[in-house]
Design a protein around this motif. Sequence first.
Motif, PDB file in Angstrom:
ATOM      1  N   PRO A 152       4.980   4.342  -6.144  1.00 13.60           N
ATOM      2  CA  PRO A 152       3.948   5.800  -5.932  1.00 13.60           C
ATOM      3  C   PRO A 152       3.869   5.296  -4.031  1.00 13.60           C
ATOM      4  O   PRO A 152       2.959   3.899  -4.222  1.00 13.60           O
ATOM      5  CB  PRO A 152       3.395   5.941  -7.274  1.00 13.60           C
ATOM      6  CG  PRO A 152       3.042   4.794  -7.581  1.00 13.60           C
ATOM      7  CD  PRO A 152       4.061   3.700  -7.517  1.00 13.60           C
ATOM      8  N   PRO A 153       3.357   6.139  -3.748  1.00  9.81           N
ATOM      9  CA  PRO A 153       2.736   6.658  -2.413  1.00  9.81           C
ATOM     10  C   PRO A 153       0.967   5.972  -2.784  1.00  9.81           C
ATOM     11  O   PRO A 153       0.515   6.622  -3.830  1.00  9.81           O
ATOM     12  CB  PRO A 153       3.099   7.632  -1.839  1.00  9.81           C
ATOM     13  CG  PRO A 153       3.481   8.618  -2.956  1.00  9.81           C
ATOM     14  CD  PRO A 153       4.050   7.903  -3.908  1.00  9.81           C
ATOM     15  N   ASP A 154       0.603   5.334  -1.924  1.00  2.80           N
ATOM     16  CA  ASP A 154      -0.935   5.002  -1.736  1.00  2.80           C
ATOM     17  C   ASP A 154      -1.210   4.437  -0.344  1.00  2.80           C
ATOM     18  O   ASP A 154      -1.262   3.461  -0.107  1.00  2.80           O
ATOM     19  CB  ASP A 154      -0.602   2.929  -2.468  1.00  2.80           C
ATOM     20  CG  ASP A 154      -2.277   2.340  -3.302  1.00  2.80           C
ATOM     21  OD1 ASP A 154      -2.628   3.704  -2.688  1.00  2.80           O
ATOM     22  OD2 ASP A 154      -2.421   1.338  -3.039  1.00  2.80           O
ATOM     23  N   ALA A 155      -1.775   5.951  -0.199  1.00 10.28           N
ATOM     24  CA  ALA A 155      -1.411   5.528   2.134  1.00 10.28           C
ATOM     25  C   ALA A 155      -3.223   6.070   1.664  1.00 10.28           C
ATOM     26  O   ALA A 155      -3.298   7.014   2.559  1.00 10.28           O
ATOM     27  CB  ALA A 155      -0.887   7.317   2.468  1.00 10.28           C
ATOM     28  N   MET A 168       6.302   0.722   3.731  1.00 12.63           N
ATOM     29  CA  MET A 168       7.745   0.600   2.914  1.00 12.63           C
ATOM     30  C   MET A 168       7.621   2.253   3.368  1.00 12.63           C
ATOM     31  O   MET A 168       7.510   3.474   2.720  1.00 12.63           O
ATOM     32  CB  MET A 168       6.849   0.896   1.673  1.00 12.63           C
ATOM     33  CG  MET A 168       8.325   0.753   0.634  1.00 12.63           C
ATOM     34  SD  MET A 168       7.664  -0.485  -0.962  1.00 12.63           S
ATOM     35  CE  MET A 168       7.528  -1.972  -0.702  1.00 12.63           C
ATOM     36  N   PRO A 169       9.496   2.535   3.521  1.00 12.79           N
ATOM     37  CA  PRO A 169       9.656   3.853   3.840  1.00 12.79           C
ATOM     38  C   PRO A 169      10.630   4.302   2.571  1.00 12.79           C
ATOM     39  O   PRO A 169      10.620   3.744   1.415  1.00 12.79           O
ATOM     40  CB  PRO A 169      11.605   3.472   3.826  1.00 12.79           C
ATOM     41  CG  PRO A 169      11.574   2.285   3.881  1.00 12.79           C
ATOM     42  CD  PRO A 169      10.398   1.310   3.468  1.00 12.79           C
ATOM     43  N   SER A 170      10.303   5.647   2.276  1.00 11.11           N
ATOM     44  CA  SER A 170      10.110   6.823   1.236  1.00 11.11           C
ATOM     45  C   SER A 170      12.024   6.504   0.865  1.00 11.11           C
ATOM     46  O   SER A 170      12.767   6.423   1.824  1.00 11.11           O
ATOM     47  CB  SER A 170       9.842   8.187   1.502  1.00 11.11           C
ATOM     48  OG  SER A 170      10.677   8.795   2.457  1.00 11.11           O
ATOM     49  N   HIS A 177       7.807  13.588  -3.573  1.00 11.89           N
ATOM     50  CA  HIS A 177       7.164  13.022  -3.899  1.00 11.89           C
ATOM     51  C   HIS A 177       6.452  11.509  -2.637  1.00 11.89           C
ATOM     52  O   HIS A 177       5.757  11.224  -2.632  1.00 11.89           O
ATOM     53  CB  HIS A 177       6.392  12.619  -5.434  1.00 11.89           C
ATOM     54  CG  HIS A 177       6.274  13.851  -6.179  1.00 11.89           C
ATOM     55  ND1 HIS A 177       5.352  15.303  -6.261  1.00 11.89           N
ATOM     56  CD2 HIS A 177       7.186  14.178  -7.286  1.00 11.89           C
ATOM     57  CE1 HIS A 177       5.479  15.513  -6.622  1.00 11.89           C
ATOM     58  NE2 HIS A 177       6.544  15.457  -7.457  1.00 11.89           N
ATOM     59  N   LYS A 178       7.437  11.165  -2.015  1.00 10.75           N
ATOM     60  CA  LYS A 178       7.534  10.753  -0.897  1.00 10.75           C
ATOM     61  C   LYS A 178       7.592   9.201  -2.025  1.00 10.75           C
ATOM     62  O   LYS A 178       6.816   7.879  -1.247  1.00 10.75           O
ATOM     63  CB  LYS A 178       6.678  10.465  -0.133  1.00 10.75           C
ATOM     64  CG  LYS A 178       6.473  11.194   1.249  1.00 10.75           C
ATOM     65  CD  LYS A 178       7.683  11.625   1.599  1.00 10.75           C
ATOM     66  CE  LYS A 178       8.182  12.317   3.199  1.00 10.75           C
ATOM     67  NZ  LYS A 178       9.020  12.536   4.313  1.00 10.75           N
ATOM     68  N   GLY A 199      -0.509   8.755   6.128  1.00 13.70           N
ATOM     69  CA  GLY A 199      -0.224   9.955   4.778  1.00 13.70           C
ATOM     70  C   GLY A 199       1.260  10.048   4.271  1.00 13.70           C
ATOM     71  O   GLY A 199       0.745  11.071   2.910  1.00 13.70           O
ATOM     72  N   ALA A 200       2.076   9.599   4.699  1.00 12.77           N
ATOM     73  CA  ALA A 200       3.522  10.254   4.113  1.00 12.77           C
ATOM     74  C   ALA A 200       3.594   8.651   3.558  1.00 12.77           C
ATOM     75  O   ALA A 200       4.915   8.939   2.859  1.00 12.77           O
ATOM     76  CB  ALA A 200       4.475  10.671   5.168  1.00 12.77           C
ATOM     77  N   TYR A 201       3.700   7.381   4.333  1.00 14.75           N
ATOM     78  CA  TYR A 201       4.454   6.420   3.970  1.00 14.75           C
ATOM     79  C   TYR A 201       3.169   5.270   3.475  1.00 14.75           C
ATOM     80  O   TYR A 201       1.537   5.273   3.646  1.00 14.75           O
ATOM     81  CB  TYR A 201       5.382   6.027   5.223  1.00 14.75           C
ATOM     82  CG  TYR A 201       5.958   6.703   5.332  1.00 14.75           C
ATOM     83  CD1 TYR A 201       7.031   6.839   4.632  1.00 14.75           C
ATOM     84  CD2 TYR A 201       5.701   7.730   6.130  1.00 14.75           C
ATOM     85  CE1 TYR A 201       8.146   7.362   4.660  1.00 14.75           C
ATOM     86  CE2 TYR A 201       6.785   8.347   7.055  1.00 14.75           C
ATOM     87  CZ  TYR A 201       8.047   8.433   6.058  1.00 14.75           C
ATOM     88  OH  TYR A 201       9.158   9.730   6.809  1.00 14.75           O
ATOM     89  N   THR A 202       3.585   4.047   2.643  1.00  9.62           N
ATOM     90  CA  THR A 202       1.748   3.490   2.762  1.00  9.62           C
ATOM     91  C   THR A 202       2.341   1.912   3.425  1.00  9.62           C
ATOM     92  O   THR A 202       3.115   1.037   3.237  1.00  9.62           O
ATOM     93  CB  THR A 202       2.553   2.474   1.009  1.00  9.62           C
ATOM     94  OG1 THR A 202       2.684   4.650   0.626  1.00  9.62           O
ATOM     95  CG2 THR A 202       1.830   2.533   0.393  1.00  9.62           C
ATOM     96  N   PRO A 203       0.768   2.016   4.388  1.00  6.93           N
ATOM     97  CA  PRO A 203       0.519   0.122   5.244  1.00  6.93           C
ATOM     98  C   PRO A 203       0.596  -0.408   3.953  1.00  6.93           C
ATOM     99  O   PRO A 203      -0.402   0.037   3.354  1.00  6.93           O
ATOM    100  CB  PRO A 203       0.254   0.887   5.564  1.00  6.93           C
ATOM    101  CG  PRO A 203       0.043   2.297   6.371  1.00  6.93           C
ATOM    102  CD  PRO A 203       0.213   2.682   4.584  1.00  6.93           C
ATOM    103  N   PHE A 204       0.986  -1.192   3.627  1.00  8.32           N
ATOM    104  CA  PHE A 204       0.342  -2.638   2.976  1.00  8.32           C
ATOM    105  C   PHE A 204       0.618  -4.042   3.776  1.00  8.32           C
ATOM    106  O   PHE A 204      -0.129  -4.695   2.605  1.00  8.32           O
ATOM    107  CB  PHE A 204       1.564  -2.557   1.510  1.00  8.32           C
ATOM    108  CG  PHE A 204       3.227  -2.754   1.936  1.00  8.32           C
ATOM    109  CD1 PHE A 204       3.572  -3.885   2.048  1.00  8.32           C
ATOM    110  CD2 PHE A 204       4.035  -2.433   2.525  1.00  8.32           C
ATOM    111  CE1 PHE A 204       5.223  -5.022   2.602  1.00  8.32           C
ATOM    112  CE2 PHE A 204       5.405  -2.805   2.375  1.00  8.32           C
ATOM    113  CZ  PHE A 204       6.061  -3.937   2.639  1.00  8.32           C
ATOM    114  N   GLY A 205       0.399  -3.413   4.385  1.00  9.65           N
ATOM    115  CA  GLY A 205       0.436  -5.347   5.365  1.00  9.65           C
ATOM    116  C   GLY A 205       0.496  -5.209   6.998  1.00  9.65           C
ATOM    117  O   GLY A 205       0.269  -4.213   7.511  1.00  9.65           O
TER     118      GLY A 205
END
Length: 240
Positions: A152-155, A168-170, A177-178, A199-205
Motif C-alpha cells: 500500500p502507498p505510504d505517502a 517505489m512505482p505503482s 489505489h496506487k 502523494g501518488a508514490y512512496t518515497p522511502f529513502g
Amino acid sequence: MRFRKSACITSILLFFLVSCGETSKKKEPESVAKQEVKDTVQEVKEPSEPEPEEKEEKFLLTEENAIDFFFNYAQEEKANKVKLTTSMGSFTVQLYDNVPYHKANFIYLTRKGYFDNTQFHRIVKEFIIQGGNSDDKETPRKRRDIGRYLLPPDAKKGYKHHRGTISMPSSERDNPHKLASPYEFFIVVAKPGSYHLDGAYTPFGRVIQGMDVVDAINQVPVGDGDWPWQNVYILKAEVL
C-alpha cells in the motif's frame, strides 16, 4: 527310366529346400533373441532409492500475508542502508525508518539477492532512473520464488520527491489505489526534484553517497520505452 531319374531329382530338390527352410526358421528366433537381450539390458534400471522425506513447504509472500510479514520484519531489522554496485559504479541509499513496509521490503529483497543482476531498465533524462527489472529469465524466476504481492502507498510521512529520493512505482495492474510494485524502484534525478509525484508514490529513502553515478546512469542513450541501448546492471546490492 527317365521318369524315375526326374522323380528322384525332384525329391532331392524338395528335401534340400525343406532343409534350408527349417534352418532359416531356426536362425530367426536366435537373431530376435539377441536383439531382445540387448534391449532388456538397456532398460535395466538401478535399484530405486527410498523417496526423500517431504520438504517443508516453501514460504511465499502473497497479498494476504505481506503486510503482517513486513510489519514483523521491520521490528527485527535495524539496518537502514543499502549499497548498490552497478556496471557504472556504486552508490548508497539510506532508508527512512518511519516508512516501515517499504523499507523492510527493500532490505528483504536485498538480502534475498533479488536485485543482483537486474538492470536499470527505464531511464528518462533529467527525470528518473528506474531499476529492479531485466530481460533475463532469471528475474521472473526469482520473483516467483519470493511471491506475488503489492504494497500500500505510504505517502503521508512528509517526504517529498527531492533530487536523490528513492521511491517505489505503482503496479501496472488495474490499480486505482496506487499500490506499489515491490520489485522495482526509481531514483529522482531532476533538480531540485519531481514534486508532481508527491502523494501518488512512496518515497522511502535517499541517496547519501554516489549521486554522480546516478547522474551518469541517467545520461546513457536510450531506445523505445526508455530502455538503455547498453544494459546498466546492478551487479550486487548489499545491506550495510
